[in-house]
Structures are given as C-alpha cells and as structure tokens.
Design a protein around this motif. Sequence first.
Motif, short mmCIF file in Angstrom:
data_model
loop_
_atom_site.label_atom_id
_atom_site.label_comp_id
_atom_site.label_asym_id
_atom_site.label_seq_id
_atom_site.Cartn_x
_atom_site.Cartn_y
_atom_site.Cartn_z
N ALA A 49 0.83 -1.21 0.00
CA ALA A 49 0.00 0.00 0.00
C ALA A 49 0.86 1.26 0.00
O ALA A 49 0.59 2.22 -0.74
N LEU A 83 -8.93 7.41 -0.70
CA LEU A 83 -9.42 6.07 -0.37
C LEU A 83 -8.30 5.16 0.13
O LEU A 83 -8.46 4.42 1.10
N LEU A 84 -7.15 5.23 -0.54
CA LEU A 84 -6.02 4.40 -0.12
C LEU A 84 -5.51 4.81 1.25
O LEU A 84 -5.10 3.96 2.06
N CYS A 87 -7.76 3.22 3.72
CA CYS A 87 -7.46 1.78 3.79
C CYS A 87 -6.19 1.52 4.60
O CYS A 87 -6.13 0.57 5.40
N LEU A 91 -5.90 -0.62 7.95
CA LEU A 91 -4.97 -1.76 7.94
C LEU A 91 -4.00 -1.67 9.10
O LEU A 91 -3.73 -2.67 9.80
#
Length: 218
Positions: A49, A83-84, A87, A91
Amino acid sequence: MGRRANPWYLWAHRRKGWYMEEARSNSVPAYEATYSLAARRFHWWTVAALAVQIPLGLYMAYRMHAAQLFGALTDSLYSTHKLLGICILLLVLARLGYRLANGAPPDEPTITWWQKGAAHATHWALYLMLLVTPVLGYIGISLFDARDVFGLFSLPPLTAPNQALASQVFFYHLLAAIIIVLLAGAHIGGALFHYFVRRDGVLRRMFVRAGRLGGGPA
C-alpha cells in the motif's frame, strides 16, 4: 577374542556413531522463530500500500502545485489517494491490534542490545507515523472541504471548513509522509544489513514463506 569384544573396536564404533549423530544434527536447520502468517501478511500488505500511496501522493501534488495540471486525471489521483489513505489507516489499526493481542517472536539472539533498541524504536515510530499521517490527511481534506471521491460520494467531515488552517495541516501531512520514507529507509537498510552482512535470521523471519524456511508453523 571377537571384534565385538575388542575394546578398540567398540571405541571406534562408538566414535563413528558420535560423528554420524553430529553430522545429522548439523544437517537439520535449527528452528528460527518467525512472525505468524497473519503478521507477515499485515506487513507485506502495508508495504504494498505504501509503495503505491507515497509515489501517488508526490505525483498528484506535483501535477496540482508545480505543473498546474487540473482536470479529470488529477481529480482521480486525489480520490485514489484519499481512499487508499483510509485503507492504510484501517490496515495499520488492525495490524497494531493484532500485534498487541498476539505479540511478536523473540528478538534474534545474536544482535546486540543497541541494535534491538534501534529496531524497536524504528518499528514503533513507523506505527505512530502510519497512524498520524492519514489522520492529518483526513483533517486536511475536511478543512479544505475537498471530500469528494470520484464524483460518487463525499467522505464525512471531521471539522468545519477552514482553508487557511488546511494549508498548515497539509504541510504537516507532507512532513509526516517524509518521516515515514526516512523511517522505512532505515528499516529496510537494517534488514538488508542483517541479511547480506551479518547473515543472521532477522529478515528471514518476515519472509512470505518464513514458516517453511525455518521449519516452524506457517
């Protein structure tokens, strides 16, 4: 007197047995304590990511501020970055919860106390910055009122709009991202030092197939 009754024969036979047993013990690799499969997955998902998020953030900032390129592509890059970032935050929260609940394997026994201290300090500093950076980014888009994602929906705001304050928050967001890069660089450098120079088991503990390499559970 037969050979089996000869003390010299018995001594030589036993010595041969000792050598064979030692050879067998040396041929079987000792068990190396590795991170669990879940911990390894959390680690490599985070790496993947960040490998996307950091270059993406730098490129979209370049398009917006340096090249003055506005349009659908820049908007899509910003939406993907938002959005990432969420995430990554989720995470890391899950990874931290797993770590606190399940712990970690013992430190590599051959490393010195200061190497252990530096490794733990870098590790927990990375956890901290991986939490702080996306939170700063979310606060920044709330202050700037830039919560739209692909024109499909808007993220809920964390605070009232204030574009003057947003600029300051985005600066700290960028600074936090730079700190992540520096910490990750130190982390990677240390891992490669252990693997290529010291040739110990530090890096192998986080390999994707570490459990199979060390003979431990996968």
